[in-house]
Motif scaffolding. Sequence first.
Motif, PDB file in Angstrom:
ATOM      1  N   ASP A 134      -0.608 -26.334   5.023  1.00 31.54           N
ATOM      2  CA  ASP A 134      -2.014 -26.465   4.637  1.00 31.54           C
ATOM      3  C   ASP A 134      -2.114 -26.434   3.111  1.00 31.54           C
ATOM      4  N   MET A 135      -2.641 -27.505   2.523  1.00 32.95           N
ATOM      5  CA  MET A 135      -2.708 -27.608   1.072  1.00 32.95           C
ATOM      6  C   MET A 135      -3.644 -26.561   0.469  1.00 32.95           C
ATOM      7  N   ARG A 136      -4.754 -26.271   1.161  1.00 31.22           N
ATOM      8  CA  ARG A 136      -5.678 -25.244   0.649  1.00 31.22           C
ATOM      9  C   ARG A 136      -4.979 -23.900   0.541  1.00 31.22           C
ATOM     10  N   VAL A 137      -4.167 -23.592   1.527  1.00 34.31           N
ATOM     11  CA  VAL A 137      -3.445 -22.324   1.526  1.00 34.31           C
ATOM     12  C   VAL A 137      -2.423 -22.289   0.400  1.00 34.31           C
ATOM     13  N   MET A 138      -1.702 -23.357   0.230  1.00 36.47           N
ATOM     14  CA  MET A 138      -0.699 -23.411  -0.829  1.00 36.47           C
ATOM     15  C   MET A 138      -1.346 -23.265  -2.205  1.00 36.47           C
ATOM     16  N   GLU A 139      -2.491 -23.910  -2.374  1.00 37.87           N
ATOM     17  CA  GLU A 139      -3.228 -23.781  -3.642  1.00 37.87           C
ATOM     18  C   GLU A 139      -3.616 -22.335  -3.889  1.00 37.87           C
ATOM     19  N   MET A 140      -4.122 -21.688  -2.842  1.00 35.03           N
ATOM     20  CA  MET A 140      -4.584 -20.310  -2.990  1.00 35.03           C
ATOM     21  C   MET A 140      -3.420 -19.367  -3.287  1.00 35.03           C
ATOM     22  N   LEU A 141      -2.271 -19.593  -2.660  1.00 34.23           N
ATOM     23  CA  LEU A 141      -1.115 -18.733  -2.903  1.00 34.23           C
ATOM     24  C   LEU A 141      -0.652 -18.813  -4.356  1.00 34.23           C
ATOM     25  N   SER A 142      -0.830 -19.959  -4.958  1.00 33.26           N
ATOM     26  CA  SER A 142      -0.369 -20.121  -6.335  1.00 33.26           C
ATOM     27  C   SER A 142      -1.424 -19.685  -7.359  1.00 33.26           C
ATOM     28  N   GLU A 143      -2.718 -19.705  -6.979  1.00 29.92           N
ATOM     29  CA  GLU A 143      -3.785 -19.428  -7.940  1.00 29.92           C
ATOM     30  C   GLU A 143      -4.348 -18.012  -7.852  1.00 29.92           C
ATOM     31  N   CYS A 144      -4.351 -17.425  -6.660  1.00 31.01           N
ATOM     32  CA  CYS A 144      -5.021 -16.128  -6.469  1.00 31.01           C
ATOM     33  C   CYS A 144      -4.193 -14.993  -7.086  1.00 31.01           C
ATOM     34  N   LEU A 145      -4.765 -14.294  -8.031  1.00 31.07           N
ATOM     35  CA  LEU A 145      -4.073 -13.188  -8.694  1.00 31.07           C
ATOM     36  C   LEU A 145      -3.739 -12.073  -7.717  1.00 31.07           C
ATOM     37  N   LEU A 146      -4.643 -11.829  -6.772  1.00 30.56           N
ATOM     38  CA  LEU A 146      -4.444 -10.725  -5.823  1.00 30.56           C
ATOM     39  C   LEU A 146      -3.266 -11.005  -4.898  1.00 30.56           C
ATOM     40  N   LEU A 147      -3.201 -12.228  -4.353  1.00 30.66           N
ATOM     41  CA  LEU A 147      -2.093 -12.582  -3.464  1.00 30.66           C
ATOM     42  C   LEU A 147      -0.770 -12.612  -4.221  1.00 30.66           C
ATOM     43  N   SER A 148      -0.814 -13.109  -5.434  1.00 33.16           N
ATOM     44  CA  SER A 148       0.415 -13.152  -6.234  1.00 33.16           C
ATOM     45  C   SER A 148       0.918 -11.749  -6.544  1.00 33.16           C
ATOM     46  N   TYR A 149       0.003 -10.832  -6.775  1.00 35.08           N
ATOM     47  CA  TYR A 149       0.392  -9.448  -7.088  1.00 35.08           C
ATOM     48  C   TYR A 149       1.096  -8.808  -5.899  1.00 35.08           C
ATOM     49  N   LEU A 150       0.536  -8.985  -4.693  1.00 35.22           N
ATOM     50  CA  LEU A 150       1.151  -8.366  -3.507  1.00 35.22           C
ATOM     51  C   LEU A 150       2.360  -9.134  -3.003  1.00 35.22           C
ATOM     52  N   ALA A 151       2.545 -10.356  -3.471  1.00 36.26           N
ATOM     53  CA  ALA A 151       3.724 -11.115  -3.047  1.00 36.26           C
ATOM     54  C   ALA A 151       4.994 -10.564  -3.678  1.00 36.26           C
ATOM     55  N   ARG A 152       4.869  -9.843  -4.782  1.00 35.90           N
ATOM     56  CA  ARG A 152       6.040  -9.263  -5.449  1.00 35.90           C
ATOM     57  C   ARG A 152       6.479  -7.997  -4.713  1.00 35.90           C
ATOM     58  N   VAL A 153       7.762  -7.969  -4.359  1.00 37.24           N
ATOM     59  CA  VAL A 153       8.299  -6.874  -3.539  1.00 37.24           C
ATOM     60  C   VAL A 153       8.159  -5.539  -4.245  1.00 37.24           C
ATOM     61  N   GLU A 154       8.354  -5.504  -5.567  1.00 37.87           N
ATOM     62  CA  GLU A 154       8.278  -4.230  -6.281  1.00 37.87           C
ATOM     63  C   GLU A 154       6.875  -3.609  -6.190  1.00 37.87           C
ATOM     64  N   ASN A 155       5.848  -4.449  -6.118  1.00 43.38           N
ATOM     65  CA  ASN A 155       4.481  -3.925  -5.994  1.00 43.38           C
ATOM     66  C   ASN A 155       4.234  -3.378  -4.592  1.00 43.38           C
ATOM     67  N   ARG A 156       4.770  -4.056  -3.594  1.00 42.80           N
ATOM     68  CA  ARG A 156       4.648  -3.544  -2.214  1.00 42.80           C
ATOM     69  C   ARG A 156       5.374  -2.216  -2.075  1.00 42.80           C
ATOM     70  N   LEU A 157       6.551  -2.138  -2.648  1.00 44.27           N
ATOM     71  CA  LEU A 157       7.310  -0.891  -2.573  1.00 44.27           C
ATOM     72  C   LEU A 157       6.592   0.247  -3.290  1.00 44.27           C
ATOM     73  N   SER A 158       5.924  -0.079  -4.376  1.00 51.19           N
ATOM     74  CA  SER A 158       5.156   0.935  -5.092  1.00 51.19           C
ATOM     75  C   SER A 158       4.049   1.500  -4.209  1.00 51.19           C
ATOM     76  N   PHE A 159       3.326   0.604  -3.523  1.00 49.67           N
ATOM     77  CA  PHE A 159       2.281   1.058  -2.601  1.00 49.67           C
ATOM     78  C   PHE A 159       2.886   1.864  -1.451  1.00 49.67           C
ATOM     79  N   LEU A 160       4.001   1.384  -0.896  1.00 49.71           N
ATOM     80  CA  LEU A 160       4.639   2.061   0.229  1.00 49.71           C
ATOM     81  C   LEU A 160       5.066   3.474  -0.157  1.00 49.71           C
ATOM     82  N   PHE A 161       5.694   3.605  -1.315  1.00 52.98           N
ATOM     83  CA  PHE A 161       6.146   4.913  -1.776  1.00 52.98           C
ATOM     84  C   PHE A 161       4.968   5.879  -1.900  1.00 52.98           C
ATOM     85  N   ARG A 162       3.875   5.441  -2.484  1.00 56.33           N
ATOM     86  CA  ARG A 162       2.709   6.321  -2.684  1.00 56.33           C
ATOM     87  C   ARG A 162       2.012   6.639  -1.371  1.00 56.33           C
TER      88      ARG A 162
END
Length: 790
Positions: free
Chosen positions: A610-638
């Motif tokens: 889906d092109m709309r989804v691909m666009e959103m994955l690349s543009e949305c700051l929130l999705l990009s932030y949670l896509a990084r494993v180190e950020n997920r691990l930070s939330f998990l640890f806390r």
Amino acid sequence: CVVRGPWKSEKQIKREKCGRLGLRKLPFICAVLFSLLTVLLQERGGRARWHGIPVLLRRLYEHSQPNGDLVQAHVELSPLLSSEAMSFVTEDRKSAQESTFPNTYTFDLFGGVDLLVEILMRPTLTTEKKPQMSDDLIKDCLSVLYNCCICSEGVTKSLASRSDFVLFLFTLMTNKKTFLQTATLIEDILGVKKEMINLEAIPNLAGLVQSFDQQQLANFCRILSVTISEPDLGHDDKHTLLAKNAQQRRNGSPSQAEVNQVTILNIPGFIERLCRLATRKVSEATGASDFLQELEDWYTWLDNALVLDALMQMATAEAEHSSAESSDESVLAASPLRQRLPQSMKVVHEIMYKVEVLYVLCVLLMGRQRNQVHRMLAEFRLIPGLNNLFDKLIWRKFTSSNHVLHGQNQNCDCSPEISFKIQFLRLLQSFSDHHENKYLLLNVQELNELSAISLKANIPEVEALVNTDRSLACDGKKGLLTRLLTVMKKEPPDSSFRFWQARAVESFLRGATSYADQVFLLKRGLLEHILFCIIDSGCKSRDVLQSYFDLLGELMKFNIDAFQRFNKYVNTEEKFQTFLTQINSSLVDSNMLVRCIVLSLDRFESQTDDMRVMEMLSECLLLSYLARVENRLSFLFRLINIINVQTLTQENVSCLNTSLVILMVARRRGELPSYLRALREKEYTERYPGCLLNNFHQLLRFWQRHYLNKDKDSTCLENSSCIPFSYWKETVSVLLNLDRASPCAIASYIDPPFCVDGLLLELRWSFWTCIHYLPLQAYRGDRSMGLGYS
């Protein structure tokens, strides 16, 4: 000797007090004793400041005998106690002490409370012709007892321990002239009674309730609220899930409150009458709000002295010729006295009663008979009735000066108007929460709009929407949910209603995620309003922010349109950092939103065609932030670090489930071992090896005990995450595996020296079983079959 003990016949008195004296000498002896006692009590009372109460009590007892004149003795005694009660009321119910209220103490000390109880109950304690008591005298006795309860908690507890007297009081409620005083006294007594009263023990309860007019029924709801609500345990440690689960295991059978709820529901016509009372209209006059603002302490009088109830009782006295069910606004309008009452008093009186009625309905909606209550509330058109009252009564004026921020002091929402609005919002929350009847909050046009949204998106309508009886939906141009959204967006920043409004709207979205429901609210600007409150309004209330985070999570979950709107609003790095700061400042409050983003990201990443989804994955700051494993691990640890088994509550157990969601997504991608290794490395970096993983291991063991035995909670987890509950259970079992060779087991990442006692014992027992128990069983089996054992 001043007052004879309660419940004793004259013959018992003669036997106990006179002993072997001849009955012929008794009158003379009693006359002498009473003369001496009168002198003694007058002399002692002057020094002790008894104000002649013992003598008045003796006179009251003498006149309480058959053919006696109780009124004369009562007239002198009553003012001494009512004046103290009034002073207690004006001091905002400060802690009562004997030295502060000497008249009440003296009255109780010399048996006055017991004497009044006996006088009231005497007709039920004799087989002879029952002596008649006037209604005015009964009212006076009840008023004196109530005044004593106000000034002395000991009197209230003493009366509460007398179950026979409590049940007797309910029989006095059949008399309209004594109803108000009786109901007030019962409410005070039940408030301190240790054991909850069994409503089934009240003689002819169904007939009693059916005899009430609408005003009496509303007042009776104040009593019901005590008998059908689970008692407040009063200690924070008792509210933990660990303590609640233990309490439920001990109790086993339904609680007394649940039994009382069933009793009430079995009364014919009870729910129907409550719905009529909750939706009854009241006329509005200009200047009502100005009148209320002039009375700074009016709520104290309403709560303690029941001035408003007394005025309304006087106003309705002239309308008693009408039928019991006709005590409505149209009938009472004919009363001249009622016309002389301020219009604002009529409005507040109606509001106060509706608060009690809505509370009872709310409790019943949260009980075990929820589906039965839902069916009746829909049938009797409660929601359309409340929708018609919304503009003129429920949200008739913004009184921001009276608002109290939720969380500063939750018990300070004293104004009936504030209490009414909060109770109304709580009712909407209970009505919508995980129930298909939630669509009754919309009108027919709005229901058609939901259908059109599903049709345009080429997705099937949800079954609950298809099954909704549209004849029971809201009337008018707007449904109740839309009206609520309108006032929600206009609410002042410091309003206490923001919390409850967000909770009510969130409950509409709970359950299985519905794209049409989300788009319906998105089109009305809800997402932008929430983001404004979180980022730009300067809101500091943690409770309000938590409610908005939870609502935002439900609104955005799996919805690409919502993420596009989010990206359009949070269009600068500064706004995004402010948003992240709010999330990170209290992860307990925002963890549901984190869970929503993780789940949504996981779904979007599987829709790469889906092109709309691909666009959103690349543009949305929130999705990009949670896509990084180190950020997920930070939330998990806390998330794992801020809770433990002893501190788990209904509020923070969501942190445990959010951490599980992160690990379930990792497991589905084959990344679970790397997450567990990262947690172990974090432990060693922070220099407390084993602490984090041991804690998580204990939390998951509690999760198994808590969720595997609760179908409702497990269904909620499955619906909200769109992950089958079987996968939840399987993931927890994999993590709790004691095989240290398993790369997905927590035990594999805890070095033996750092195992806590519980986990170490489990590991040792597992080892002992493998080495000793199983070979022994195999040996016994082989020998029984005649086989050798090597």
